[in-house]
Design an enzyme around this catalytic site. Structure first.
Site, PDB file in Angstrom:
ATOM      1  N   CYS A   2      53.774  39.048  28.767  1.00  0.00           N
ATOM      2  CA  CYS A   2      53.252  39.796  29.893  1.00  0.00           C
ATOM      3  C   CYS A   2      54.192  40.121  30.858  1.00  0.00           C
ATOM      4  O   CYS A   2      54.385  41.060  31.652  1.00  0.00           O
ATOM      5  CB  CYS A   2      52.040  38.976  30.423  1.00  0.00           C
ATOM      6  SG  CYS A   2      51.126  39.633  31.612  1.00  0.00           S
ATOM      7  N   ARG A  27      50.246  37.428  36.693  1.00  0.00           N
ATOM      8  CA  ARG A  27      49.743  38.483  35.485  1.00  0.00           C
ATOM      9  C   ARG A  27      49.037  37.784  34.394  1.00  0.00           C
ATOM     10  O   ARG A  27      48.543  38.388  33.505  1.00  0.00           O
ATOM     11  CB  ARG A  27      51.053  38.988  34.994  1.00  0.00           C
ATOM     12  CG  ARG A  27      51.620  40.126  36.004  1.00  0.00           C
ATOM     13  CD  ARG A  27      53.175  40.260  35.680  1.00  0.00           C
ATOM     14  NE  ARG A  27      53.067  41.400  34.511  1.00  0.00           N
ATOM     15  CZ  ARG A  27      53.198  42.464  34.576  1.00  0.00           C
ATOM     16  NH1 ARG A  27      53.102  43.142  35.978  1.00  0.00           N
ATOM     17  NH2 ARG A  27      53.154  43.439  33.544  1.00  0.00           N
ATOM     18  N   TRP A  75      51.868  36.396  26.968  1.00  0.00           N
ATOM     19  CA  TRP A  75      50.239  36.471  26.704  1.00  0.00           C
ATOM     20  C   TRP A  75      49.946  36.664  25.220  1.00  0.00           C
ATOM     21  O   TRP A  75      50.197  37.972  24.985  1.00  0.00           O
ATOM     22  CB  TRP A  75      49.516  37.582  27.966  1.00  0.00           C
ATOM     23  CG  TRP A  75      48.290  37.394  27.719  1.00  0.00           C
ATOM     24  CD1 TRP A  75      47.249  36.467  28.302  1.00  0.00           C
ATOM     25  CD2 TRP A  75      47.338  38.397  27.258  1.00  0.00           C
ATOM     26  NE1 TRP A  75      45.961  36.863  28.215  1.00  0.00           N
ATOM     27  CE2 TRP A  75      45.940  38.050  27.388  1.00  0.00           C
ATOM     28  CE3 TRP A  75      47.416  39.650  26.223  1.00  0.00           C
ATOM     29  CZ2 TRP A  75      44.984  38.775  26.949  1.00  0.00           C
ATOM     30  CZ3 TRP A  75      46.569  40.390  25.847  1.00  0.00           C
ATOM     31  CH2 TRP A  75      44.969  39.840  26.204  1.00  0.00           C
ATOM     32  N   ASN A 101      57.334  43.233  26.142  1.00  0.00           N
ATOM     33  CA  ASN A 101      56.147  43.353  26.379  1.00  0.00           C
ATOM     34  C   ASN A 101      55.603  44.616  25.615  1.00  0.00           C
ATOM     35  O   ASN A 101      56.286  45.624  25.466  1.00  0.00           O
ATOM     36  CB  ASN A 101      56.193  43.800  28.097  1.00  0.00           C
ATOM     37  CG  ASN A 101      56.165  42.555  28.794  1.00  0.00           C
ATOM     38  OD1 ASN A 101      56.071  41.554  28.329  1.00  0.00           O
ATOM     39  ND2 ASN A 101      56.308  42.636  29.996  1.00  0.00           N
ATOM     40  N   GLY A 102      54.359  44.374  25.078  1.00  0.00           N
ATOM     41  CA  GLY A 102      53.717  45.413  24.202  1.00  0.00           C
ATOM     42  C   GLY A 102      53.373  45.049  22.931  1.00  0.00           C
ATOM     43  O   GLY A 102      53.363  43.701  22.840  1.00  0.00           O
ATOM     44  N   GLU A 482      30.226  45.200  38.733  1.00  0.00           N
ATOM     45  CA  GLU A 482      31.294  44.373  39.260  1.00  0.00           C
ATOM     46  C   GLU A 482      31.249  42.825  39.510  1.00  0.00           C
ATOM     47  O   GLU A 482      31.971  42.133  39.260  1.00  0.00           O
ATOM     48  CB  GLU A 482      31.823  45.381  40.393  1.00  0.00           C
ATOM     49  CG  GLU A 482      33.064  44.620  41.016  1.00  0.00           C
ATOM     50  CD  GLU A 482      34.235  44.392  40.023  1.00  0.00           C
ATOM     51  OE1 GLU A 482      35.214  43.881  40.485  1.00  0.00           O
ATOM     52  OE2 GLU A 482      34.199  45.077  38.855  1.00  0.00           O
ATOM     53  N   LYS A 486      33.285  39.739  37.707  1.00  0.00           N
ATOM     54  CA  LYS A 486      33.731  38.896  38.662  1.00  0.00           C
ATOM     55  C   LYS A 486      33.388  37.632  38.558  1.00  0.00           C
ATOM     56  O   LYS A 486      34.301  36.342  38.118  1.00  0.00           O
ATOM     57  CB  LYS A 486      33.700  39.039  40.188  1.00  0.00           C
ATOM     58  CG  LYS A 486      34.522  40.061  40.832  1.00  0.00           C
ATOM     59  CD  LYS A 486      35.930  39.925  41.011  1.00  0.00           C
ATOM     60  CE  LYS A 486      36.897  41.144  40.531  1.00  0.00           C
ATOM     61  NZ  LYS A 486      36.669  41.881  39.308  1.00  0.00           N
ATOM     62  N   GLU A 489      34.685  36.113  34.860  1.00  0.00           N
ATOM     63  CA  GLU A 489      36.164  36.165  34.824  1.00  0.00           C
ATOM     64  C   GLU A 489      36.760  34.812  35.406  1.00  0.00           C
ATOM     65  O   GLU A 489      37.657  34.348  34.719  1.00  0.00           O
ATOM     66  CB  GLU A 489      36.761  37.402  35.705  1.00  0.00           C
ATOM     67  CG  GLU A 489      36.855  38.769  34.842  1.00  0.00           C
ATOM     68  CD  GLU A 489      37.427  39.778  35.739  1.00  0.00           C
ATOM     69  OE1 GLU A 489      38.407  40.497  35.206  1.00  0.00           O
ATOM     70  OE2 GLU A 489      37.229  39.738  37.177  1.00  0.00           O
ATOM     71  N   HIS A 505      12.503  46.918  29.976  1.00  0.00           N
ATOM     72  CA  HIS A 505      12.751  47.631  28.546  1.00  0.00           C
ATOM     73  C   HIS A 505      13.444  46.280  27.660  1.00  0.00           C
ATOM     74  O   HIS A 505      14.468  46.819  26.860  1.00  0.00           O
ATOM     75  CB  HIS A 505      13.505  48.510  28.856  1.00  0.00           C
ATOM     76  CG  HIS A 505      12.829  49.796  29.217  1.00  0.00           C
ATOM     77  ND1 HIS A 505      11.663  50.168  28.970  1.00  0.00           N
ATOM     78  CD2 HIS A 505      12.864  50.458  30.723  1.00  0.00           C
ATOM     79  CE1 HIS A 505      10.899  51.267  29.660  1.00  0.00           C
ATOM     80  NE2 HIS A 505      11.941  51.143  30.435  1.00  0.00           N
ATOM     81  N   LYS A 600      46.900  40.170  34.491  1.00  0.00           N
ATOM     82  CA  LYS A 600      46.671  41.194  35.224  1.00  0.00           C
ATOM     83  C   LYS A 600      46.833  42.606  35.067  1.00  0.00           C
ATOM     84  O   LYS A 600      46.128  43.413  35.398  1.00  0.00           O
ATOM     85  CB  LYS A 600      47.649  40.872  36.366  1.00  0.00           C
ATOM     86  CG  LYS A 600      47.395  41.588  37.850  1.00  0.00           C
ATOM     87  CD  LYS A 600      46.116  41.467  38.287  1.00  0.00           C
ATOM     88  CE  LYS A 600      46.194  42.293  39.823  1.00  0.00           C
ATOM     89  NZ  LYS A 600      44.907  42.291  40.381  1.00  0.00           N
TER      90      LYS A 600
END
Length: 605
Positions: A2, A27, A75, A101-102, A482, A486, A489, A505, A600
């Site tokens: 990361c 991050r 990460w 990274n990637g 949202e 939050k 998370e 429903h 992040k």
């Protein structure tokens, strides 16, 4: 991924790299590592550790001198978090060190080929493949070795490479993952994020995809992966090192929630035109004739940015009367969508580097679409790829979860909606009404923040819940989405969001005393409809926390927020729910700034 940090110069490199890694901790990561050169022998020395940067720092020997080095926070994608899977990766002869990274998409194929040639892998990572490819390249220079390796790599990468035989340089390359050069006085830096550089230099160069660079202590040069020289002009970063400090707060998340009045003031500043009751957005590159030709707006984002896009779509459709919708970029890019020349596409990303969003932008551009960016980071990949756009000016956001950038992004969409609306069918009176509402936002947000202690007490009562439901109708539904995100998370409480109209429903089956519901109940033309939903929940013994403009009789608790214009109320109703998530997580002892398993800036698929 990361985080990447590198340095070449005259200073002792290890403290600089460790400091840089600490600035990238926000991050998200699970392990870290560092490689430096030995000034006398030129040999590479490495230390790696699963865990936090402090765990790595504890392992670094007192005598770990060197003036060139690279470091990384990882990460996990390929292979579990461990010392051996940490970056950097060295070849068996300890000559080549790589941080990456990637994701290498064809790593399995390349690994099998290398193993057939006798290569023994030390880790489970895809990244180690790059190290072996560079070490085995037959080219004469490090630049050529790296280029030769990259020719067979498929996927995304931001890499930094050191070689014991080329001790005077670091070679870096980018394809889909950020690489930023820091230009100093007889010293050079590299990082995946400007946060790692800002304490030492504000002069930066951001590489484009398909671009490489060679860093030496007194110089740098950029070129493509095919070897063609490119022109790189350093830019001055507008943020200062102090922007990344906690500023007396216990966490970055709390600091960033508290900064929202000033952040919203920044995104509004200089953009309101009182003469014509409209908004001036100079970076759109969209003249009135082109704006009137738009027949549809499609907003693309991921996670929190997608939720901001949902609110933005409602604002644009309501004010500009253009059909608008939002979609996760990660879904859009894989469903072979019809790209309409009369559709305006808007890409939303806090970092401006979110891979799924960037890939969608690139595909849209390939098909001839007009794309605008709504991003926070100046000079980021999406900002450069888009035809124009709006910077949200939230300032650095260090906590992994987004708060102030979400709020500023929604405000930026409100500005865009007014701009498009006044070109089309929004009246002078309505334009003035919305602008006056926008100007009220900073003071109203501050008023909400001043009620934090009451929200903290409520959070303590809801922290014992194993699961929570969030509901809202029309404008309130994205706020519920949202708020649900939050909470899950940072507290790890399971949470779901539904349109209030969808309760009957299916979701009503979940309602019981142990399953609290957070209801978004604005004082608008849907107030009675929302109250009916509260009746349905109460009839089934459900607990209710309402976010409303006045006390709700059927709710067990009500958080009252100040009233603005109906169109802008979602901006305010999200603020107390940020605080609710924060204090719930705090009551549960969570690592709020670095929640488990999250990063992040998501620069992989």
């Amino acid at each position: 991924m990361c985080g990447i940090v590198g340095y070449i110069g005259k200073r002792d490199v290890a403290p600089l790299l460790l400091e840089g890694l600490q600035r990238l901790e926000y991050r998200g990561y699970d392990s870290a590592g560092i490689v430096v050169n030995s000034p006398k022998s030129g040999a590479l020395k490495m230390v790696k550790a699963k865990g936090r940067v402090r765990d790595l720092e504890a392992r670094v020997p007192k005598r770990f001198a060197g003036t060139t080095g690279i470091a990384h926070t990882r990460w996990a994608t390929h292979g579990a978090p461990s010392d051996i899977n940490s970056h950097p990766h060295l070849d068996p002869e300890n000559k080549v060190a790589v941080v990456h990274n990637g994701i290498v998409d064809n790593a399995s194929e390349l690994r099998a080929k290398l193993e057939a040639e006798g290569v023994v892998f030390a880790s489970e990572t895809d990244s180690e493949v790059i190290t072996h490819l560079i070490a085995r390249a037959q080219a004469d220079t490090l630049e050529e070795k790296v280029r030769e390796a990259l020719k067979v790599i498929e996927g995304t990468y931001g890499i930094a490479v050191m070689h014991a035989d080329f001790a005077d340089r670091i070679v870096v390359a980018r394809n889909g993952s950020p690489v930023v050069l820091g230009i100093g006085e007889k010293e050079m830096f590299v990082a995946s994020d400007v946060a790692a550089l800002i304490a030492h230099t504000r002069q930066v160069v951001t590489l484009d995809d398909g671009e490489m660079a060679t860093l030496k202590a007194d110089d740098f040069r950029t070129y493509t992966t095919s070897g063609t020289t490119t022109t790189a002009t350093p830019e001055t970063v507008e943020w200062e090192a102090a922007s990344y400090d906690m500023g007396g707060h216990d966490t970055y998340m709390h600091k960033e929630i508290s900064e929202q009045p000033d952040a919203v003031d920044r995104v509004l500043r200089g953009r309101i035109d009182d003469r014509f009751n409209t908004v001036h957005l100079g970076g759109l590159n969209l003249d009135p004739r082109e704006a009137r030709g738009i027949r549809r707006v499609k907003i693309l984002g991921c996670g929190t940015s997608y939720h901001a896009g949902l609110i933005g779509a409602g604002l644009i459709e309501g004010m500009a009367r253009i059909p608008a919708d939002a979609e996760p970029a990660s879904e859009f890019r894989y469903r072979n969508p019809v790209v309409d020349p009369d559709t305006l596409y808007i890409a939303v990303s806090q970092s401006g580097e979110t891979y799924d969003v960037l890939a969608a932008v690139q595909e849209l551009k390939r098909k001839g679409a007009r794309v605008l960016g709504v991003v926070n980071v100046v000079g980021s990949a999406i900002a450069r790829e888009a035809d124009g756009g709006v910077y949200v000016h939230a300032g650095p956001e260090v906590c992994v979860v987004s708060t102030k950038c979400f709020t500023n992004t929604v405000v930026a969409f409100a500005l865009l909606a007014v701009h498009l609306g006044r070109i089309r069918d929004l009246s002078v009176t309505d334009g003035k009404r919305i602008i006056e509402g926008l100007r009220k936002l900073p003071a109203q947000i501050q008023e909400i923040l001043e009620g934090e202690e009451d929200i903290k007490k409520l959070a303590a009562q809801y922290a014992e819940a194993k699961s929570m439901m969030f509901i809202g109708r029309v404008r309130g539904y994205p706020v519920a989405l949202e708020a649900s995100l939050k909470l899950k998370e940072i507290s790890y409480i399971h949470a779901e969001a539904y349109p209030a109209s969808e309760l009957k429903h299916g979701p009503l089956a979940l309602i019981e005393p142990a399953m609290p519901t957070v209801a978004i109940v604005p004082d608008d033309d849907l107030l009675e409809k929302n109250r009916a939903a509260l009746e349905e929940i109460k009839a089934r013994s459900g607990r209710i926390l309402a976010v409303a403009h006045r006390e709700q009789e059927k709710a067990d608790h009500t958080i009252i927020v100040p009233k603005n214009e109906d169109e802008l109320d979602p901006i305010l109703m999200g603020i107390p729910l940020q605080l609710l998530a924060y204090h719930t997580a705090l009551a549960m002892g969570r690592d709020i700034d670095k929640p488990r398993n999250l990063a992040k800036s998501v620069t992989v698929e």
